[in-house]
Design a protein around this motif. Sequence first.
Motif, PDB file in Angstrom:
ATOM      1  N   LEU A 115       0.836  -1.210   0.000  1.00 30.88           N
ATOM      2  CA  LEU A 115       0.000   0.000   0.000  1.00 30.88           C
ATOM      3  C   LEU A 115       0.867   1.255   0.000  1.00 30.88           C
ATOM      4  N   LEU A 116       1.914   1.258   0.812  1.00 24.79           N
ATOM      5  CA  LEU A 116       2.792   2.431   0.876  1.00 24.79           C
ATOM      6  C   LEU A 116       3.499   2.657  -0.451  1.00 24.79           C
ATOM      7  N   ALA A 117       3.915   1.584  -1.110  1.00 22.23           N
ATOM      8  CA  ALA A 117       4.585   1.726  -2.401  1.00 22.23           C
ATOM      9  C   ALA A 117       3.680   2.402  -3.416  1.00 22.23           C
ATOM     10  N   GLN A 118       2.387   2.087  -3.368  1.00 26.15           N
ATOM     11  CA  GLN A 118       1.437   2.721  -4.289  1.00 26.15           C
ATOM     12  C   GLN A 118       1.232   4.202  -3.966  1.00 26.15           C
ATOM     13  N   MET A 119       1.629   4.613  -2.759  1.00 22.82           N
ATOM     14  CA  MET A 119       1.538   6.029  -2.382  1.00 22.82           C
ATOM     15  C   MET A 119       2.917   6.687  -2.424  1.00 22.82           C
ATOM     16  N   SER A 120       3.888   6.064  -3.129  1.00 20.39           N
ATOM     17  CA  SER A 120       5.272   6.549  -3.211  1.00 20.39           C
ATOM     18  C   SER A 120       5.906   6.644  -1.826  1.00 20.39           C
ATOM     19  N   GLY A 121       5.510   5.738  -0.942  1.00 21.00           N
ATOM     20  CA  GLY A 121       6.056   5.716   0.410  1.00 21.00           C
ATOM     21  C   GLY A 121       6.939   4.510   0.642  1.00 21.00           C
ATOM     22  N   THR A 122       7.604   4.493   1.792  1.00 27.10           N
ATOM     23  CA  THR A 122       8.489   3.385   2.147  1.00 27.10           C
ATOM     24  C   THR A 122       8.220   2.962   3.581  1.00 27.10           C
ATOM     25  N   ILE A 123       8.704   1.784   3.936  1.00 23.46           N
ATOM     26  CA  ILE A 123       8.616   1.299   5.309  1.00 23.46           C
ATOM     27  C   ILE A 123       9.913   0.595   5.659  1.00 23.46           C
ATOM     28  N   ASP A 124      10.470   0.896   6.826  1.00 29.12           N
ATOM     29  CA  ASP A 124      11.699   0.275   7.322  1.00 29.12           C
ATOM     30  C   ASP A 124      11.505  -0.071   8.790  1.00 29.12           C
ATOM     31  N   ILE A 125      12.189  -1.105   9.229  1.00 34.30           N
ATOM     32  CA  ILE A 125      12.051  -1.570  10.606  1.00 34.30           C
ATOM     33  C   ILE A 125      13.430  -1.739  11.232  1.00 34.30           C
ATOM     34  N   GLU A 126      13.609  -1.134  12.404  1.00 40.37           N
ATOM     35  CA  GLU A 126      14.819  -1.316  13.200  1.00 40.37           C
ATOM     36  C   GLU A 126      14.412  -1.983  14.508  1.00 40.37           C
ATOM     37  N   SER A 127      15.033  -3.110  14.823  1.00 42.79           N
ATOM     38  CA  SER A 127      14.641  -3.827  16.031  1.00 42.79           C
ATOM     39  C   SER A 127      15.766  -4.732  16.500  1.00 42.79           C
ATOM     40  N   LYS A 128      15.839  -4.921  17.814  1.00 48.04           N
ATOM     41  CA  LYS A 128      16.746  -5.884  18.414  1.00 48.04           C
ATOM     42  C   LYS A 128      15.957  -6.710  19.412  1.00 48.04           C
ATOM     43  N   SER A 129      16.255  -7.996  19.432  1.00 47.06           N
ATOM     44  CA  SER A 129      15.526  -8.891  20.309  1.00 47.06           C
ATOM     45  C   SER A 129      15.614  -8.415  21.761  1.00 47.06           C
ATOM     46  N   GLY A 130      14.438  -8.205  22.373  1.00 42.15           N
ATOM     47  CA  GLY A 130      14.368  -7.770  23.760  1.00 42.15           C
ATOM     48  C   GLY A 130      14.597  -6.300  23.987  1.00 42.15           C
ATOM     49  N   ARG A 131      14.770  -5.512  22.896  1.00 39.81           N
ATOM     50  CA  ARG A 131      15.099  -4.091  23.082  1.00 39.81           C
ATOM     51  C   ARG A 131      14.191  -3.166  22.277  1.00 39.81           C
ATOM     52  N   GLY A 132      13.004  -3.617  21.942  1.00 37.49           N
ATOM     53  CA  GLY A 132      12.036  -2.744  21.301  1.00 37.49           C
ATOM     54  C   GLY A 132      12.178  -2.672  19.788  1.00 37.49           C
ATOM     55  N   THR A 133      11.202  -2.024  19.172  1.00 34.89           N
ATOM     56  CA  THR A 133      11.133  -1.936  17.712  1.00 34.89           C
ATOM     57  C   THR A 133      10.737  -0.525  17.297  1.00 34.89           C
ATOM     58  N   THR A 134      11.337  -0.036  16.226  1.00 34.87           N
ATOM     59  CA  THR A 134      10.943   1.227  15.614  1.00 34.87           C
ATOM     60  C   THR A 134      10.583   0.956  14.157  1.00 34.87           C
ATOM     61  N   VAL A 135       9.330   1.232  13.825  1.00 33.09           N
ATOM     62  CA  VAL A 135       8.877   1.118  12.435  1.00 33.09           C
ATOM     63  C   VAL A 135       8.790   2.526  11.868  1.00 33.09           C
ATOM     64  N   GLN A 136       9.464   2.747  10.769  1.00 34.23           N
ATOM     65  CA  GLN A 136       9.517   4.083  10.166  1.00 34.23           C
ATOM     66  C   GLN A 136       8.923   4.030   8.762  1.00 34.23           C
ATOM     67  N   ILE A 137       7.927   4.869   8.532  1.00 31.45           N
ATOM     68  CA  ILE A 137       7.385   4.989   7.186  1.00 31.45           C
ATOM     69  C   ILE A 137       7.589   6.427   6.702  1.00 31.45           C
ATOM     70  N   THR A 138       7.794   6.572   5.412  1.00 35.37           N
ATOM     71  CA  THR A 138       7.948   7.907   4.831  1.00 35.37           C
ATOM     72  C   THR A 138       6.895   8.103   3.758  1.00 35.37           C
ATOM     73  N   LEU A 139       6.386   9.312   3.699  1.00 37.40           N
ATOM     74  CA  LEU A 139       5.406   9.700   2.681  1.00 37.40           C
ATOM     75  C   LEU A 139       5.796  11.059   2.122  1.00 37.40           C
ATOM     76  N   GLN A 140       5.367  11.333   0.920  1.00 34.90           N
ATOM     77  CA  GLN A 140       5.660  12.629   0.331  1.00 34.90           C
ATOM     78  C   GLN A 140       4.849  13.714   1.026  1.00 34.90           C
ATOM     79  N   ILE A 141       5.476  14.856   1.229  1.00 37.40           N
ATOM     80  CA  ILE A 141       4.767  15.968   1.841  1.00 37.40           C
ATOM     81  C   ILE A 141       3.866  16.614   0.803  1.00 37.40           C
ATOM     82  N   ASN A 142       2.718  17.065   1.227  1.00 40.39           N
ATOM     83  CA  ASN A 142       1.788  17.735   0.321  1.00 40.39           C
ATOM     84  C   ASN A 142       1.962  19.240   0.502  1.00 40.39           C
ATOM     85  N   ALA A 143       3.019  19.784  -0.142  1.00 37.62           N
ATOM     86  CA  ALA A 143       3.321  21.213  -0.008  1.00 37.62           C
ATOM     87  C   ALA A 143       2.567  22.004  -1.064  1.00 37.62           C
ATOM     88  N   ASP A 144       2.281  23.259  -0.745  1.00 40.68           N
ATOM     89  CA  ASP A 144       1.653  24.128  -1.729  1.00 40.68           C
ATOM     90  C   ASP A 144       2.587  24.314  -2.904  1.00 40.68           C
TER      91      ASP A 144
END
Length: 503
Positions: A457-486
Amino acid sequence: MDVDPPTGQAQLQLFASALEAIHESVVITDADLESPGPRILYANAAFQRMTGYSLDALRGKSPRILQGPRTDRRMLTALRRALALGLSFTGETTNYRQDGGAYRVQWTIEPIRDDAGTVTNFIAIQRDVTETRAQERSLYRLAEALEHVPTTVVIFDYRGRILTVNRAFEGLTGIARPRAEGATVRTLELLPSDLRIARRARRALAQQGHWQGTYECLRRGRAIVEEIAIWRVPGMSAEDVCYIALVQDVTERRQLEAVAQSVRSAETVANLLSELRHELGNPINSIKAALTVVHRGAKTLPPEKTDRYLQAVLKEITRIERLLDSMRRISVRRRLHPTRVALQPFLEDMLELHGLEIRKDGIELALDVGAGLDVLADESALRQVMINLLRNAHQAVRPVAGPRIRIDAQRISNLVRIQVIDNGIGIAPMQKERIFEPFFSSKSNGDGLGLPISRQLLAQMSGTIDIESKSGRGTTVQITLQINADPIDAESGTRDDRSLPRF
């Protein structure tokens, strides 16, 4: 009223004051060229600063005290011959200060004659050009490096007029350098055929000062794919602004990537079929075993046992139905309609509906989103992605003490980065490598399709998804989307129009 010119001592005093005031280094010697001459009679303050010697230390000495190992002897021989003939001389060599430090000096020496035309003295005007020569060497090395890099380099001004190109430019375009320099990027047809790309580049340069992209074009009668990166180089004024563009023909690389992608796709299909065989095989085997028992004991099996076996069959059939529905969801590529989504109210509304269950479990749920962040996204698809990420985070933090989930968002250049951060059990390295594979799940009740669908779904919106995680030390999921600037006005821009490239 006429003023008489100074004479005698007053004239000498005026001459000395003038030499002290100028910034150029001046030294006056006698005319005796035989060793130990010529002897220094006078050196102004600038000369003393340049050499580190005081006037008292210089007076009576020969300028030879400034020479050393790197002083050009051939230059000195030419200098002596010129002075012996009463000629002026201009040259450059390496001299040495009183502290032993070397410097590059450029000098002009003129003979001073008396009324009879006899050379009585020499005056030398000197300049320390060490820094200038270092800059020239640096520029020369840079120019040579640009000449030898395989990437095409084009430098142009705010009018789009080409200032310089490197050797690779001729190989890419077939346009000789003399023809290119002074022409414009438009007249040489260096722009992509789709002018919308050029307009996007212009807007990005106005906003961020850089842009990069890929486009198709026609070069030397051949359709190719070019990859370009452009940076805005500030100047002292708007007219001094220039742009440097690095251009590469990536046609062959794209073809190789397509071949590699085909191979990866084949491997993915093979893995998917293997997973499907496994996922479907288990319930089918269970159904077969249960029906076999019922069939063989149709006349002797007690009704309650028959009912229990049939219930098990229905349960496995329901499992197959869920699996087939999941397959339908990942295979159907629904058409998305990205629009402007105000991120702060969108996330607040989503958490109001779907955050209740999380907070009921005693989990701290925080939201940190700056006001005014608008993204280009399909609202329904983005909601599905965020709900899936929240569910994953919810399950990950349940076993830990002090469970926390935070969502934050901020603008990064022309993108918006949204992060879902938890302090849960994390993901093991071996699992992390496979989390985007369909049907792979680290959860006992997961179907392994949430993250693959989210990435799709994100790819169809020109977005990305990445995951940083270590066992027992939490997870950070990062997605990027294009800004809708004037949008920026294509003609005027948001800055001084003279500083924006006209292409």
